[in-house]
Design a protein around this motif. Sequence first.
Motif, PDB file in Angstrom:
ATOM      1  N   TYR A 198      83.044   8.720 -18.246  1.00  0.00           N
ATOM      2  CA  TYR A 198      84.467   8.796 -18.552  1.00  0.00           C
ATOM      3  C   TYR A 198      85.031  10.201 -18.352  1.00  0.00           C
ATOM      4  O   TYR A 198      86.196  10.340 -17.963  1.00  0.00           O
ATOM      5  N   MET A 199      84.248  11.228 -18.574  1.00  0.00           N
ATOM      6  CA  MET A 199      84.721  12.586 -18.273  1.00  0.00           C
ATOM      7  C   MET A 199      85.000  12.681 -16.778  1.00  0.00           C
ATOM      8  O   MET A 199      85.964  13.287 -16.346  1.00  0.00           O
ATOM      9  N   HIS A 200      84.137  12.055 -15.992  1.00  0.00           N
ATOM     10  CA  HIS A 200      84.332  12.102 -14.548  1.00  0.00           C
ATOM     11  C   HIS A 200      85.637  11.423 -14.152  1.00  0.00           C
ATOM     12  O   HIS A 200      86.416  11.943 -13.373  1.00  0.00           O
ATOM     13  N   LYS A 201      85.877  10.254 -14.733  1.00  0.00           N
ATOM     14  CA  LYS A 201      87.086   9.505 -14.363  1.00  0.00           C
ATOM     15  C   LYS A 201      88.369  10.163 -14.856  1.00  0.00           C
ATOM     16  O   LYS A 201      89.383  10.138 -14.171  1.00  0.00           O
TER      17      LYS A 201
ATOM     18  N   PRO B 222      90.154  14.149 -11.579  1.00  0.00           N
ATOM     19  CA  PRO B 222      91.513  14.697 -11.450  1.00  0.00           C
ATOM     20  C   PRO B 222      91.508  16.191 -11.148  1.00  0.00           C
ATOM     21  O   PRO B 222      92.318  16.673 -10.350  1.00  0.00           O
ATOM     22  N   ASP B 223      90.575  16.904 -11.763  1.00  0.00           N
ATOM     23  CA  ASP B 223      90.514  18.346 -11.551  1.00  0.00           C
ATOM     24  C   ASP B 223      90.252  18.685 -10.076  1.00  0.00           C
ATOM     25  O   ASP B 223      90.774  19.657  -9.546  1.00  0.00           O
ATOM     26  N   ASN B 224      89.477  17.853  -9.415  1.00  0.00           N
ATOM     27  CA  ASN B 224      89.149  18.108  -8.009  1.00  0.00           C
ATOM     28  C   ASN B 224      90.094  17.401  -7.035  1.00  0.00           C
ATOM     29  O   ASN B 224      90.000  17.622  -5.834  1.00  0.00           O
ATOM     30  N   ASN B 225      90.962  16.526  -7.533  1.00  0.00           N
ATOM     31  CA  ASN B 225      91.775  15.707  -6.629  1.00  0.00           C
ATOM     32  C   ASN B 225      93.244  15.648  -7.045  1.00  0.00           C
ATOM     33  O   ASN B 225      93.794  14.573  -7.286  1.00  0.00           O
ATOM     34  N   GLU B 226      93.854  16.782  -7.101  1.00  0.00           N
ATOM     35  CA  GLU B 226      95.296  16.902  -7.368  1.00  0.00           C
ATOM     36  C   GLU B 226      95.770  16.019  -8.525  1.00  0.00           C
ATOM     37  O   GLU B 226      96.842  15.413  -8.449  1.00  0.00           O
ATOM     38  N   GLY B 227      94.950  15.936  -9.564  1.00  0.00           N
ATOM     39  CA  GLY B 227      95.395  15.212 -10.751  1.00  0.00           C
ATOM     40  C   GLY B 227      95.190  13.710 -10.730  1.00  0.00           C
ATOM     41  O   GLY B 227      95.498  13.036 -11.708  1.00  0.00           O
ATOM     42  N   ASP B 228      94.668  13.165  -9.637  1.00  0.00           N
ATOM     43  CA  ASP B 228      94.444  11.716  -9.596  1.00  0.00           C
ATOM     44  C   ASP B 228      93.259  11.307 -10.465  1.00  0.00           C
ATOM     45  O   ASP B 228      92.161  11.839 -10.301  1.00  0.00           O
ATOM     46  N   PHE B 229      93.470  10.354 -11.346  1.00  0.00           N
ATOM     47  CA  PHE B 229      92.362   9.820 -12.132  1.00  0.00           C
ATOM     48  C   PHE B 229      91.483   8.945 -11.242  1.00  0.00           C
ATOM     49  O   PHE B 229      91.981   8.352 -10.274  1.00  0.00           O
ATOM     50  N   ALA B 230      90.196   8.831 -11.595  1.00  0.00           N
ATOM     51  CA  ALA B 230      89.312   7.945 -10.827  1.00  0.00           C
ATOM     52  C   ALA B 230      89.334   6.558 -11.460  1.00  0.00           C
ATOM     53  O   ALA B 230      88.311   6.017 -11.878  1.00  0.00           O
ATOM     54  N   CYS B 231      90.524   5.991 -11.546  1.00  0.00           N
ATOM     55  CA  CYS B 231      90.713   4.669 -12.133  1.00  0.00           C
ATOM     56  C   CYS B 231      92.008   4.130 -11.565  1.00  0.00           C
ATOM     57  O   CYS B 231      92.944   4.881 -11.326  1.00  0.00           O
ATOM     58  N   VAL B 232      92.049   2.819 -11.336  1.00  0.00           N
ATOM     59  CA  VAL B 232      93.273   2.215 -10.822  1.00  0.00           C
ATOM     60  C   VAL B 232      93.802   1.140 -11.774  1.00  0.00           C
ATOM     61  O   VAL B 232      94.709   0.395 -11.430  1.00  0.00           O
ATOM     62  N   GLY B 233      93.195   1.056 -12.952  1.00  0.00           N
ATOM     63  CA  GLY B 233      93.701   0.109 -13.941  1.00  0.00           C
ATOM     64  C   GLY B 233      93.463  -1.351 -13.608  1.00  0.00           C
ATOM     65  O   GLY B 233      94.225  -2.220 -14.025  1.00  0.00           O
ATOM     66  N   CYS B 234      92.396  -1.641 -12.884  1.00  0.00           N
ATOM     67  CA  CYS B 234      92.125  -3.025 -12.495  1.00  0.00           C
ATOM     68  C   CYS B 234      91.671  -3.865 -13.688  1.00  0.00           C
ATOM     69  O   CYS B 234      91.733  -5.090 -13.645  1.00  0.00           O
ATOM     70  N   GLY B 235      91.173  -3.175 -14.719  1.00  0.00           N
ATOM     71  CA  GLY B 235      90.763  -3.893 -15.922  1.00  0.00           C
ATOM     72  C   GLY B 235      89.397  -4.539 -15.859  1.00  0.00           C
ATOM     73  O   GLY B 235      88.998  -5.235 -16.790  1.00  0.00           O
TER      74      GLY B 235
END
Lengths: 344, 280
Positions: free
Chosen positions: A298-301, A306-319
Amino acid sequence: MLKINRERFEELFTLLDKQGRLYLPVAKDGKTDYAAWSAGSAVDLAATVTAKSPKGLFFPQIENLMEFTRTGNKLALEARPLPVEKTIAFGVRACDLASFKLLDKVFLKEPVDEYYAARRANCTLIGLACSEPEETCFCHAFGIDLAEGEADVRTYQVGDELFWEAATPKGEELTAAVSGLLTEEASGAAKVAKAKTAVREVFQKMPLAGLKLSAEKCKAPNEIFADKAWEELSKTCIGCGTCTYVCPTCHCYDVRDHDGGERVERYRCWDSCLFSDFTNMSGGNPRTGRLERFRQRYMHKLIYFPDNNEGDFACVGCGRCLQKCPVSLNIVKVARALGVTENV
Amino acid sequence: MCDCQSKRDALVPQIAVITKIRQDTDDVRTFRVEKPTGGRCFDYLPGQCAIISVPGLGEAIFSITSSPTNKEALEFSIKRCGRLTDYLHGVEAGQQIAIRGPYGNSFPVEGELKNKNLLFIAGGIGLAPLHSVINYALDNRDGYGSLDVVYGARSTQDFVSYEELSQIWPDKPNVRVHLTIDRAEEGWEGHVGFVPKFVQDLAFSTDKTVLVCGPPIMIKLTLAALAAMGFGKEQIYTTLEMKMKCGIGKCGRCNIGSKYVCKDGPVFRCDELDELPDEY
Ligand code: SF4
Ligand code: SF4
Ligand code: FES
């Protein structure tokens, strides 16, 4: 707008499959997953979220990369040729389409993963707008619009009609190839606009509709890392790896050898940061316990990616992790407990 | 469509051959590796690593021991500590392996280390990455000030690269080598004791830039000793060890905080280490 009626879907799939190998959601043994189409496949366009994500189209669960041949003390090496087969993915939802963009940030970054890049380049994506979001959906938290995914062709289901709109040159090429099956309907645009508004309204009333994630407003990474909440959160995790397996943005992999004597096959397969031997070395394991491994995912996501990718979370909310974790852990729970959400 | 025929994935190694093996200690051997047709497999910088493949046993990452100024071959001092290294210790010259690289960052030999007095502190197999920098500095002697090498091993039988340590390096101008062993031995007139304490006893002046490599415990205690002596964290470099697979920042294995040891490391300045979660 172009359209095709439901009773002609089989014809459409037949023709699409001639343009490139066709993959789409197929119901089998009580669940729906992406599979190669064949005549009579139980195509399931009603399922909003497939059990597994479609990441396997570009990043297969297991793939051979090269073969070594041993002769005495000599070695020969043959790399697997890069995939050349043209493919078409049909029925892809906005969240999964967005996940490909996140995987691109990993695999297309220098040095490019050529196997992934080839599959990605060879594929034409046909998106399908959602009409019945599930209770576990929260794609909006990442700025994804369930009614408008980023694909080469966008399609919209309205009753028995499927409206069709090319969105890229690749999409136009494919549209031309199947144009014999598509008819023009003048009122199509209005019908689609109405359907979009309707589904967005439905989504507003879903359980997670209010959820907002914010990387800026939360505590500093090292504070989140040291948060006491991890202990309680991770307590019931059994390290099964289901969440990473079904997740469209989890991309950790292992590289392994299959020793067949004279020949050795080297393959790549999905791996999970939740498995105990993921970071095990001859000198010890820096992530010894369940808490450390759960926290890493979860720290990664929520923080590192986000820290390495312009603030993008590694999640798309697919559930998917909300639906599939056997002990009901998931990213929403974690984000709330850690205050990564704006509105807890 | 992709231009598929001409591309080769980064995970695909090249074939190489072990051309020479030197037994350094009971459990450390130094391997010279070249292209099958002769010559060095690739260019690199001091501190960078390579991934060696033994088909059937998989891959492992090693720091390159030789200096890039050695244009003929790559050298690796490898300690026996698992299946793949067991295998390497059992082969003879002429054995082919596969190799890919270089990976990771490097010691800033052309940046922050330039024109500095350098203090190298190594324990055990930790000499391997520093060895590359030391020879690089010696081959570009005008670019650096004084060189001090502090090196500790369990016993006199455990010094890696003993010939260079005892005969070659000490003879060079403005180079000092300080050896220590853990326990006293007959015939050993040098220092006895652990590295961190030895470093303090040697009372180095703080005008030096320090490079530390070795087992985690030795690194921790040495950093504490250096701090007590007045060295700032921004004067000290070290390397991290993490399990690795891809070497190119994709497989996720070596991720600590927002860094990937395989591409953002293995070399870190100690003030950068403070920003990472304590998971190494
Ligand atoms: S973390 Fe969960 S909700 Fe987010 S993309 Fe992965 S499976 Fe879907
Ligand atoms: S699915 Fe749930 S129990 Fe399984 S590893 Fe993920 S968080 Fe843990
Ligand atoms: S070894 Fe794969 S990400 Fe570093």
